[in-house]
Write a protein that holds these residues in place. Sequence first.
Motif, PDB file in Angstrom:
ATOM      1  N   SER A  52       0.825  -1.215   0.000  1.00  0.00           N
ATOM      2  CA  SER A  52       0.000   0.000   0.000  1.00  0.00           C
ATOM      3  C   SER A  52       0.857   1.261   0.000  1.00  0.00           C
ATOM      4  N   GLN A  53       1.931   1.260   0.777  1.00  0.00           N
ATOM      5  CA  GLN A  53       2.811   2.431   0.807  1.00  0.00           C
ATOM      6  C   GLN A  53       3.526   2.617  -0.535  1.00  0.00           C
ATOM      7  N   HIS A 102      -0.486  -1.823 -11.934  1.00  0.00           N
ATOM      8  CA  HIS A 102       0.513  -1.907 -10.871  1.00  0.00           C
ATOM      9  C   HIS A 102       0.170  -2.854  -9.727  1.00  0.00           C
ATOM     10  N   LEU A 103      -1.040  -3.348  -9.652  1.00  0.00           N
ATOM     11  CA  LEU A 103      -1.420  -4.194  -8.517  1.00  0.00           C
ATOM     12  C   LEU A 103      -1.707  -5.607  -9.012  1.00  0.00           C
ATOM     13  N   GLY A 104      -1.169  -6.582  -8.306  1.00  0.00           N
ATOM     14  CA  GLY A 104      -1.365  -7.975  -8.690  1.00  0.00           C
ATOM     15  C   GLY A 104      -2.796  -8.434  -8.469  1.00  0.00           C
ATOM     16  N   SER A 105      -3.110  -9.566  -9.053  1.00  0.00           N
ATOM     17  CA  SER A 105      -4.481 -10.069  -8.983  1.00  0.00           C
ATOM     18  C   SER A 105      -4.835 -10.650  -7.612  1.00  0.00           C
ATOM     19  N   ASP A 106      -3.847 -10.906  -6.766  1.00  0.00           N
ATOM     20  CA  ASP A 106      -4.145 -11.460  -5.447  1.00  0.00           C
ATOM     21  C   ASP A 106      -4.471 -10.381  -4.417  1.00  0.00           C
ATOM     22  N   TYR A 107      -4.400  -9.114  -4.792  1.00  0.00           N
ATOM     23  CA  TYR A 107      -4.762  -8.013  -3.904  1.00  0.00           C
ATOM     24  C   TYR A 107      -5.995  -7.284  -4.423  1.00  0.00           C
ATOM     25  N   LYS A 108      -6.786  -6.791  -3.491  1.00  0.00           N
ATOM     26  CA  LYS A 108      -7.936  -5.937  -3.793  1.00  0.00           C
ATOM     27  C   LYS A 108      -7.662  -4.561  -3.188  1.00  0.00           C
ATOM     28  N   TYR A 109      -8.406  -3.562  -3.618  1.00  0.00           N
ATOM     29  CA  TYR A 109      -8.157  -2.197  -3.158  1.00  0.00           C
ATOM     30  C   TYR A 109      -9.449  -1.412  -3.048  1.00  0.00           C
ATOM     31  N   VAL A 110      -9.387  -0.362  -2.245  1.00  0.00           N
ATOM     32  CA  VAL A 110     -10.426   0.666  -2.161  1.00  0.00           C
ATOM     33  C   VAL A 110      -9.688   2.001  -2.061  1.00  0.00           C
ATOM     34  N   PHE A 111     -10.036   2.948  -2.933  1.00  0.00           N
ATOM     35  CA  PHE A 111      -9.394   4.264  -2.957  1.00  0.00           C
ATOM     36  C   PHE A 111     -10.447   5.311  -2.638  1.00  0.00           C
ATOM     37  N   ILE A 112     -10.219   6.083  -1.574  1.00  0.00           N
ATOM     38  CA  ILE A 112     -11.224   7.008  -1.039  1.00  0.00           C
ATOM     39  C   ILE A 112     -10.643   8.412  -0.914  1.00  0.00           C
ATOM     40  N   GLU A 113     -11.471   9.421  -1.176  1.00  0.00           N
ATOM     41  CA  GLU A 113     -11.115  10.804  -0.874  1.00  0.00           C
ATOM     42  C   GLU A 113     -11.902  11.207   0.360  1.00  0.00           C
ATOM     43  N   THR A 114     -11.223  11.741   1.396  1.00  0.00           N
ATOM     44  CA  THR A 114     -11.883  11.981   2.686  1.00  0.00           C
ATOM     45  C   THR A 114     -12.098  13.445   3.038  1.00  0.00           C
ATOM     46  N   ASN A 115     -11.428  14.375   2.375  1.00  0.00           N
ATOM     47  CA  ASN A 115     -11.531  15.771   2.787  1.00  0.00           C
ATOM     48  C   ASN A 115     -12.622  16.523   2.031  1.00  0.00           C
ATOM     49  N   VAL A 121     -15.931   6.932  -2.273  1.00  0.00           N
ATOM     50  CA  VAL A 121     -15.081   5.900  -2.866  1.00  0.00           C
ATOM     51  C   VAL A 121     -14.883   6.241  -4.344  1.00  0.00           C
ATOM     52  N   LEU A 122     -13.657   6.602  -4.699  1.00  0.00           N
ATOM     53  CA  LEU A 122     -13.354   6.954  -6.085  1.00  0.00           C
ATOM     54  C   LEU A 122     -13.150   5.723  -6.963  1.00  0.00           C
ATOM     55  N   SER A 123     -12.562   4.686  -6.394  1.00  0.00           N
ATOM     56  CA  SER A 123     -12.344   3.447  -7.139  1.00  0.00           C
ATOM     57  C   SER A 123     -12.264   2.299  -6.143  1.00  0.00           C
ATOM     58  N   SER A 124     -12.840   1.161  -6.529  1.00  0.00           N
ATOM     59  CA  SER A 124     -12.873   0.022  -5.620  1.00  0.00           C
ATOM     60  C   SER A 124     -12.836  -1.284  -6.398  1.00  0.00           C
ATOM     61  N   ASP A 125     -12.238  -2.296  -5.760  1.00  0.00           N
ATOM     62  CA  ASP A 125     -12.163  -3.618  -6.364  1.00  0.00           C
ATOM     63  C   ASP A 125     -12.628  -4.681  -5.361  1.00  0.00           C
ATOM     64  N   GLY A 126     -13.320  -4.284  -4.316  1.00  0.00           N
ATOM     65  CA  GLY A 126     -13.786  -5.226  -3.308  1.00  0.00           C
ATOM     66  C   GLY A 126     -14.216  -4.507  -2.051  1.00  0.00           C
ATOM     67  N   ASP A 127     -14.585  -5.294  -1.054  1.00  0.00           N
ATOM     68  CA  ASP A 127     -15.044  -4.752   0.231  1.00  0.00           C
ATOM     69  C   ASP A 127     -14.031  -5.112   1.305  1.00  0.00           C
ATOM     70  N   SER A 145      -7.482  14.700   0.399  1.00  0.00           N
ATOM     71  CA  SER A 145      -6.818  13.700   1.228  1.00  0.00           C
ATOM     72  C   SER A 145      -7.278  12.329   0.747  1.00  0.00           C
ATOM     73  N   TYR A 146      -6.325  11.494   0.338  1.00  0.00           N
ATOM     74  CA  TYR A 146      -6.641  10.190  -0.254  1.00  0.00           C
ATOM     75  C   TYR A 146      -6.226   9.057   0.683  1.00  0.00           C
ATOM     76  N   LYS A 147      -7.065   8.037   0.732  1.00  0.00           N
ATOM     77  CA  LYS A 147      -6.756   6.830   1.495  1.00  0.00           C
ATOM     78  C   LYS A 147      -6.823   5.644   0.537  1.00  0.00           C
ATOM     79  N   LEU A 148      -5.817   4.787   0.657  1.00  0.00           N
ATOM     80  CA  LEU A 148      -5.765   3.571  -0.149  1.00  0.00           C
ATOM     81  C   LEU A 148      -5.756   2.374   0.790  1.00  0.00           C
ATOM     82  N   TYR A 149      -6.772   1.538   0.689  1.00  0.00           N
ATOM     83  CA  TYR A 149      -6.858   0.311   1.456  1.00  0.00           C
ATOM     84  C   TYR A 149      -6.455  -0.854   0.550  1.00  0.00           C
ATOM     85  N   ILE A 150      -5.525  -1.679   1.019  1.00  0.00           N
ATOM     86  CA  ILE A 150      -5.096  -2.867   0.289  1.00  0.00           C
ATOM     87  C   ILE A 150      -5.375  -4.084   1.174  1.00  0.00           C
ATOM     88  N   PHE A 151      -5.949  -5.136   0.555  1.00  0.00           N
ATOM     89  CA  PHE A 151      -6.244  -6.360   1.304  1.00  0.00           C
ATOM     90  C   PHE A 151      -6.192  -7.535   0.356  1.00  0.00           C
TER      91      PHE A 151
END
Length: 153
Positions: A52-53, A102-115, A121-127, A145-151
């Motif tokens: 994620s970083q 840039h992200l492999g198929s074994d990871y999912k993501y959620v990209f959020i703008e919070t400010n 949720v600007l873009s998402s590939d799962g919950d 302000s952007y947050k990226l969740y990787i799981f």
Amino acid sequence: MLSLIKDNKGFLSLIDAILSIFLIFIVLISFNMIVDMEMPSLSEDNNQFKTSQDLMELMSSKIDGRDYSTLERISYVLSSNDNSIASRREVKNILDDFFSAHLGSDYKYVFIETNQLNGYVLSSDGDYSTADEVSLAIRNYGNYSYKLYIFKA
């Protein structure tokens, strides 16, 4: 037994030397075994954190000789169109292209703008709420302000 005490041929010295060499040999072997034992690294355990970083760092850096980073582009698209629905769709397309490249198929993501968009949720590939481990990276650009969740998938 009396003959060993009055030994003039060095038999006791020989036994003493062999015993000390044997002890040194055992110490060296045990040290070598301890050095070769595998210790789990904390960096291996936090691979999602690094992912994620690293992705956020890629988004905020200018790669491939471009004039603008991905975060600059999406911030510009949102701010120039007053955060409209059309600008959010365009940002979603930019982010989907970036994550698919840039992200492999074994990871999912959620990209959020919070400010500015209050957690939109600007873009998402799962919950991520059902994931066991979630990694978070946060970056700010301008008023956004952007947050990226990787799981794991």
